[in-house]
Design an enzyme around this catalytic site. Structure first.
Site: not given
Length: 201
Positions: A42, A47, A64
């Site tokens: 990711t 985040c 996430h």
């Protein structure tokens, strides 16, 4: 759109030539877990991603997520915190259902960068980072590695079978796509309800 955005199982699975294995790419609001010898990847800005695995079986996964803007970050029952709690509970519960044992779980956490300037009075990345550390401490899941805060987006490669994680810090000039993706995700969070309660077992 519905309240399930917060727990969407990632469907972007592909073959990664660099690492010579199957890989799953997760986007904001998604998670993925596997018992296979594969990679989960990711890209994070503000985040946070928690990589959680059973250190005995190698069963592991990644989420996430972002706490939406607003609410009292100090309040354990604020609507904002419920998003993070939900994202963590979904991943942990799926791992336990797949055969992981709670006492064998360990975590590595990443993200929370200050890449969305002016997004909140208190940096949303710092709130995300503080939340994930507090959550894992409360749940007594040992954090064995972390790379939180700072000003850079990160690309995270997690190999659940071995627990290995590679983190690549991205330069600010590569930041636009990450920031746009997270702002879009944040705007969806503001209008979508958090789904129902989940019991940990």
């Amino acid at each position: 759109m519905n309240g399930n955005t917060e727990r969407q199982f990632a469907t972007n699975v592909y073959y990664d030539r660099t690492f010579d294995c199957d890989a799953a790419k997760i986007l904001p609001g998604e998670f993925y877990y596997t018992g296979q010898d594969m990679l989960i990847v990711t890209v994070l800005g503000s985040c946070v991603a928690a990589c959680i695995r059973d250190r005995v079986t190698g069963l592991g996964g990644m989420n996430h997520f972002m706490l939406p803007d607003g609410g009292d970050p100090a309040s354990p029952v604020s609507a904002s915190m419920r998003y993070g709690t939900f994202a963590m509970e979904v991943l942990i519960n799926e791992l336990l259902k797949a055969g992981a044992r709670r006492e064998n779980l360990e975590a590595k956490v990443f993200g929370g960068g200050a890449v969305l300037r002016g997004f909140t009075a208190m940096n949303v990345g710092e709130r995300n980072a503080a939340f994930v550390m507090n959550y894992l401490k409360t749940e007594q899941i040992r954090v064995v590695a972390e790379d939180l805060n700072d000003i850079y987006p990160r690309k995270v490669y997690f190999f659940p079978r071995t627990g290995k994680v590679l983190v690549k810090k991205l330069m600010q000039t590569q930041n636009d796509t990450v920031a746009k993706r997270e702002l879009d995700y944040a705007s969806r969070l503001k209008v979508e309800p958090v789904a129902g309660e989940i019991d940990l077992f």
